[in-house]
Design a protein around this motif. Structure first.
Motif, PDB file in Angstrom:
ATOM      1  N   SER A 161       0.856  -1.187   0.000  1.00  0.00           N
ATOM      2  CA  SER A 161       0.000   0.000   0.000  1.00  0.00           C
ATOM      3  C   SER A 161       0.886   1.229   0.000  1.00  0.00           C
ATOM      4  CB  SER A 161      -0.934   0.005   1.212  1.00  0.00           C
ATOM      5  OG  SER A 161      -0.192  -0.047   2.430  1.00  0.00           O
ATOM      6  N   PHE A 162       0.458   2.281  -0.706  1.00  0.00           N
ATOM      7  CA  PHE A 162       1.316   3.433  -0.965  1.00  0.00           C
ATOM      8  C   PHE A 162       0.468   4.682  -1.127  1.00  0.00           C
ATOM      9  CE2 PHE A 162       3.085   6.293  -4.187  1.00  0.00           C
ATOM     10  CZ  PHE A 162       4.396   6.491  -3.766  1.00  0.00           C
ATOM     11  N   THR A 163       0.963   5.801  -0.610  1.00  0.00           N
ATOM     12  CA  THR A 163       0.384   7.111  -0.889  1.00  0.00           C
ATOM     13  C   THR A 163       1.532   8.033  -1.260  1.00  0.00           C
ATOM     14  OG1 THR A 163      -1.432   6.788   0.682  1.00  0.00           O
ATOM     15  CG2 THR A 163      -0.940   9.045   0.022  1.00  0.00           C
ATOM     16  N   GLY A 164       1.487   8.613  -2.467  1.00  0.00           N
ATOM     17  CA  GLY A 164       2.581   9.473  -2.888  1.00  0.00           C
ATOM     18  C   GLY A 164       2.483   9.822  -4.360  1.00  0.00           C
ATOM     19  N   SER A 165       3.641  10.044  -4.975  1.00  0.00           N
ATOM     20  CA  SER A 165       3.692  10.544  -6.345  1.00  0.00           C
ATOM     21  C   SER A 165       3.353   9.459  -7.361  1.00  0.00           C
ATOM     22  CB  SER A 165       5.089  11.081  -6.642  1.00  0.00           C
ATOM     23  OG  SER A 165       6.033  10.021  -6.680  1.00  0.00           O
ATOM     24  N   VAL A 166       2.971   9.917  -8.561  1.00  0.00           N
ATOM     25  CA  VAL A 166       2.692   8.978  -9.644  1.00  0.00           C
ATOM     26  C   VAL A 166       3.954   8.202 -10.008  1.00  0.00           C
ATOM     27  CG1 VAL A 166       1.993   8.758 -12.063  1.00  0.00           C
ATOM     28  CG2 VAL A 166       0.799  10.362 -10.556  1.00  0.00           C
ATOM     29  N   GLY A 167       5.091   8.910 -10.097  1.00  0.00           N
ATOM     30  CA  GLY A 167       6.325   8.244 -10.475  1.00  0.00           C
ATOM     31  C   GLY A 167       6.750   7.182  -9.482  1.00  0.00           C
ATOM     32  N   GLY A 168       6.750   7.536  -8.196  1.00  0.00           N
ATOM     33  CA  GLY A 168       7.141   6.572  -7.172  1.00  0.00           C
ATOM     34  C   GLY A 168       6.174   5.419  -7.072  1.00  0.00           C
ATOM     35  N   GLY A 169       4.886   5.718  -7.112  1.00  0.00           N
ATOM     36  CA  GLY A 169       3.881   4.670  -7.017  1.00  0.00           C
ATOM     37  C   GLY A 169       3.905   3.735  -8.208  1.00  0.00           C
ATOM     38  N   ARG A 170       4.097   4.306  -9.405  1.00  0.00           N
ATOM     39  CA  ARG A 170       4.110   3.462 -10.598  1.00  0.00           C
ATOM     40  C   ARG A 170       5.319   2.527 -10.576  1.00  0.00           C
ATOM     41  NH1 ARG A 170       1.414   2.629 -15.550  1.00  0.00           N
ATOM     42  NH2 ARG A 170       2.282   0.657 -16.213  1.00  0.00           N
ATOM     43  N   ALA A 171       6.456   3.027 -10.101  1.00  0.00           N
ATOM     44  CA  ALA A 171       7.649   2.180 -10.028  1.00  0.00           C
ATOM     45  C   ALA A 171       7.421   0.993  -9.100  1.00  0.00           C
ATOM     46  CB  ALA A 171       8.837   3.007  -9.555  1.00  0.00           C
ATOM     47  N   LEU A 172       6.814   1.237  -7.940  1.00  0.00           N
ATOM     48  CA  LEU A 172       6.540   0.145  -7.006  1.00  0.00           C
ATOM     49  C   LEU A 172       5.468  -0.799  -7.553  1.00  0.00           C
ATOM     50  CD1 LEU A 172       6.596   2.206  -3.699  1.00  0.00           C
ATOM     51  CD2 LEU A 172       8.278   0.500  -4.414  1.00  0.00           C
ATOM     52  N   PHE A 173       4.457  -0.219  -8.195  1.00  0.00           N
ATOM     53  CA  PHE A 173       3.396  -1.029  -8.807  1.00  0.00           C
ATOM     54  C   PHE A 173       3.982  -1.996  -9.836  1.00  0.00           C
ATOM     55  CE2 PHE A 173       0.215  -1.432 -12.272  1.00  0.00           C
ATOM     56  CZ  PHE A 173      -0.811  -2.039 -11.570  1.00  0.00           C
ATOM     57  N   ASP A 174       4.908  -1.487 -10.665  1.00  0.00           N
ATOM     58  CA  ASP A 174       5.527  -2.341 -11.674  1.00  0.00           C
ATOM     59  C   ASP A 174       6.382  -3.429 -11.036  1.00  0.00           C
ATOM     60  OD1 ASP A 174       4.312  -0.852 -13.624  1.00  0.00           O
ATOM     61  OD2 ASP A 174       6.082   0.331 -14.136  1.00  0.00           O
ATOM     62  N   LEU A 175       7.082  -3.094  -9.965  1.00  0.00           N
ATOM     63  CA  LEU A 175       7.875  -4.103  -9.266  1.00  0.00           C
ATOM     64  C   LEU A 175       6.975  -5.193  -8.681  1.00  0.00           C
ATOM     65  CD1 LEU A 175      10.472  -1.853  -7.402  1.00  0.00           C
ATOM     66  CD2 LEU A 175      10.972  -3.500  -9.217  1.00  0.00           C
ATOM     67  N   ALA A 176       5.843  -4.785  -8.084  1.00  0.00           N
ATOM     68  CA  ALA A 176       4.920  -5.761  -7.507  1.00  0.00           C
ATOM     69  C   ALA A 176       4.342  -6.676  -8.574  1.00  0.00           C
ATOM     70  CB  ALA A 176       3.795  -5.037  -6.763  1.00  0.00           C
ATOM     71  N   ALA A 177       4.027  -6.094  -9.736  1.00  0.00           N
ATOM     72  CA  ALA A 177       3.451  -6.898 -10.824  1.00  0.00           C
ATOM     73  C   ALA A 177       4.493  -7.755 -11.516  1.00  0.00           C
ATOM     74  CB  ALA A 177       2.779  -5.981 -11.839  1.00  0.00           C
ATOM     75  N   GLY A 178       5.767  -7.344 -11.457  1.00  0.00           N
ATOM     76  CA  GLY A 178       6.810  -8.063 -12.156  1.00  0.00           C
ATOM     77  C   GLY A 178       7.481  -9.163 -11.359  1.00  0.00           C
ATOM     78  N   ARG A 179       7.036  -9.375 -10.114  1.00  0.00           N
ATOM     79  CA  ARG A 179       7.601 -10.450  -9.301  1.00  0.00           C
ATOM     80  C   ARG A 179       7.293 -11.817  -9.927  1.00  0.00           C
ATOM     81  NH1 ARG A 179       6.637  -9.679  -2.996  1.00  0.00           N
ATOM     82  NH2 ARG A 179       6.010 -11.836  -3.330  1.00  0.00           N
ATOM     83  N   PRO A 180       8.099 -12.828  -9.601  1.00  0.00           N
ATOM     84  CA  PRO A 180       7.727 -14.182 -10.041  1.00  0.00           C
ATOM     85  C   PRO A 180       6.334 -14.572  -9.552  1.00  0.00           C
ATOM     86  CG  PRO A 180       9.987 -14.135  -9.226  1.00  0.00           C
ATOM     87  CD  PRO A 180       9.400 -12.799  -8.904  1.00  0.00           C
ATOM     88  N   ASP A 181       5.980 -14.064  -8.350  1.00  0.00           N
ATOM     89  CA  ASP A 181       4.622 -14.248  -7.824  1.00  0.00           C
ATOM     90  C   ASP A 181       4.018 -12.852  -7.652  1.00  0.00           C
ATOM     91  OD1 ASP A 181       6.454 -13.544  -5.866  1.00  0.00           O
ATOM     92  OD2 ASP A 181       5.265 -14.433  -4.248  1.00  0.00           O
ATOM     93  N   PRO A 182       3.370 -12.306  -8.680  1.00  0.00           N
ATOM     94  CA  PRO A 182       2.831 -10.946  -8.585  1.00  0.00           C
ATOM     95  C   PRO A 182       1.887 -10.802  -7.383  1.00  0.00           C
ATOM     96  CG  PRO A 182       2.699 -11.763 -10.835  1.00  0.00           C
ATOM     97  CD  PRO A 182       3.080 -12.931  -9.975  1.00  0.00           C
ATOM     98  N   ILE A 183       1.957  -9.626  -6.772  1.00  0.00           N
ATOM     99  CA  ILE A 183       1.109  -9.351  -5.611  1.00  0.00           C
ATOM    100  C   ILE A 183       0.304  -8.082  -5.848  1.00  0.00           C
ATOM    101  CG2 ILE A 183       2.640 -10.540  -3.989  1.00  0.00           C
ATOM    102  CD1 ILE A 183       3.679  -7.754  -3.141  1.00  0.00           C
ATOM    103  N   PRO A 184      -0.829  -7.923  -5.170  1.00  0.00           N
ATOM    104  CA  PRO A 184      -1.597  -6.682  -5.313  1.00  0.00           C
ATOM    105  C   PRO A 184      -0.856  -5.492  -4.707  1.00  0.00           C
ATOM    106  CG  PRO A 184      -2.556  -8.088  -3.617  1.00  0.00           C
ATOM    107  CD  PRO A 184      -1.492  -8.890  -4.284  1.00  0.00           C
ATOM    108  N   PHE A 185      -0.938  -4.352  -5.371  1.00  0.00           N
ATOM    109  CA  PHE A 185      -0.316  -3.121  -4.889  1.00  0.00           C
ATOM    110  C   PHE A 185      -1.361  -2.020  -4.951  1.00  0.00           C
ATOM    111  CE2 PHE A 185       1.967   0.853  -5.460  1.00  0.00           C
ATOM    112  CZ  PHE A 185       2.862   0.804  -4.398  1.00  0.00           C
TER     113      PHE A 185
END
Length: 477
Positions: free
Chosen positions: A197-221
């Motif tokens: 869970s995250f509250t902040g900028s589009v750039g920072g949030g999108r980077a974390l969102f992509d990392l969460a989705a790109g895991r071998p086991d994607p997780i909700p972000f």
């Protein structure tokens, strides 16, 4: 202040060890832990607020109120846990003649949650804020990534929170804290983390969102990102109270030096009525004030400069300030110029607003329908004025539609929704209110299960006394 990899590994390991204990914990026990945490934070308010003021520069009365909001969130979620409908318990008995097995469904916690603190609410969206509270309420341990804007406050808040939870009976490691930008990236990809869970900028949030989705086991972000929060004012509304609307808008977009995610950044008004000048006059008495960090103040001035440099934008009140301080900015443009320049639809995080003048309602609706998602949209119209089509358009662009008010300020209630289409949030769920728990829960169904293995929420005798749907019929006990 940076957490080493070894320190982080130990913190995450303790949270992972606590996860099965929280998953099996009794709802009434967990609700008691939340109440105890709220009491401890209230007791520590006079210690914590000065630390928050020194780091964030937010005024002491505002911070005192934010502590109350934070403890209020914890207590509301304790009530939600006790009430029990968040479990969404459903029982369908077997129907042999249709070859239908017995199915019993409920929501269970996902596991360890990574929570990324926000800069603009050092209590309510930080270590002990709504994301942490809702994860704990759902039965999930939390590892918080502290915000660099208030590291000392984060440390002390985590100590108070953890001590209170453990003293109330929660397992060790139920709340952990890490520091550092690199650690934030490492946290979301750690195999023990089940959601973010995250509250902040589009750039920072999108980077974390992509990392969460790109895991071998994607997780909700669940990220709460940028929001321009459009406001539409009709000619009738202006004719009835232009001065009051200008004063209300000025108070809203300058509140807290404009550092609210619900700040009204785009105001659509009828052309030729001089509303921008009225807003500028209403905001003229607002003094420069320090923003949360020098970086945020610099980004605010840069965003304003990009907006002001666009052709057909007229600056009515130029942004003032230097270093960490900033003052209000008011600019005005036409609907055609706004539609032609995407930079004008970008969020400027700070005490600024852009007045967009329109002449034709149909053109306005077309432009509104093309806006990116926002947390809020607001309508000011005359009594009895036909606004159905306008509301229909705005409802596709925001998670909360207001009538006759201003969007700054988010009540923490059962019905609240603090979310919206991208980039307001990365999902459909709220980060505020009773249903914020839903982010950290997943469904599970037990088919033809022996009664002895069923969780209490799904047993025939309903020992928890919670609302359930049995064979399609909602029962309250």
């Amino acid at each position: 202040m940076t957490t080493t990899p070894d320190e982080a590994a130990a913190i995450i390991a303790r949270a992972a060890a606590a996860a099965p204990l929280l998953r099996e914990s009794a709802d009434l026990d967990r609700a008691g832990w939340l109440d105890a945490a709220a009491d401890a934070l209230d007791d520590a308010r006079d210690e914590l607020v000065p630390i928050a003021h020194e780091e964030s520069r937010l005024p002491t009365p505002r911070l005192q109120g934010e502590v109350a909001r934070t403890t209020g969130q914890l207590r509301l979620l304790a009530e939600v846990v006790r009430e029990g409908s968040w479990r969404e318990a459903i029982i369908d008995h077997a129907v042999p003649e249709r070859a239908q097995p017995e199915l019993r469904r409920m929501l269970i916690p996902v596991g360890v949650v990574a929570n990324y603190s926000a800069s603009n609410f050092p209590f309510a969206f930080s270590v002990a804020g709504g994301d942490t509270a809702s994860a704990l309420a759902a039965g999930c341990p939390v590892v918080v990534k502290a915000h660099s804007g208030h590291p000392l406050l984060s440390e002390r808040t985590a100590e108070v929170l953890s001590a209170a939870l453990v003293a109330a009976g929660a397992p060790e490691g139920v709340v952990g804290l890490v520091h550092g930008r690199e650690m934030g990236r490492e946290l979301i990809v750690h195999p023990s983390i089940a959601a973010g869970s995250f509250t902040g900028s589009v750039g920072g949030g999108r980077a974390l969102f992509d990392l969460a989705a790109g895991r071998p086991d994607p997780i909700p972000f669940y990220g709460e990102l940028g929001s321009v929060n459009p406001v539409v004012i009709t000619a009738t509304a202006l004719s009835q109270d232009a001065a009051g609307l200008a004063a209300g808008l000025a108070a809203s977009f300058t509140l807290g030096v404009g550092q609210f995610c619900t700040n009204p950044g785009l105001i659509f008004v009828p052309a030729g009525l001089g509303f921008a000048e009225q807003v500028a006059a209403a905001a003229s008495g607002t003094a420069e004030a320090e923003m949360l960090t020098p970086g945020i103040a610099s980004a605010y001035r840069d965003g304003w400069d990009r907006l002001a440099a666009v052709a057909d934008v007229r600056v009515v009140t130029a942004v003032r300030g230097s270093d960490r301080a900033a003052g209000p900015g008011v600019a005005v443009t036409t609907l055609a110029a706004f539609a032609a320049n995407p930079v004008l639809a970008e969020e400027v995080f700070g005490p600024a607003t852009l007045i967009v003048e329109y002449a034709d309602a149909a053109d306005l609706h077309t432009v509104l329908g093309g806006l990116s998602g926002s947390l809020t949209a607001t309508v000011h119209a005359g009594t009895g004025e036909e606004i159905g089509e306008l509301v229909s358009v705005l409802s596709t662009r925001a998670g909360r539609v207001l009538f006759g008010g201003w969007p700054t300020g988010v009540a923490v209630t059962w019905s609240q929704h603090h979310g919206g289409p991208w980039p307001a949030t990365t999902s459909l769920h709220t980060s505020v209110g009773a249903t914020s728990l839903r982010r950290f829960l997943r469904p599970i169904v037990f088919q033809d299960a022996p009664p002895a293995v069923l969780p209490p929420a799904l047993r025939d005798e309903n020992p928890l006394g919670i609302p359930r749907r049995v064979n399609g019929i909602l029962t309250l006990d």
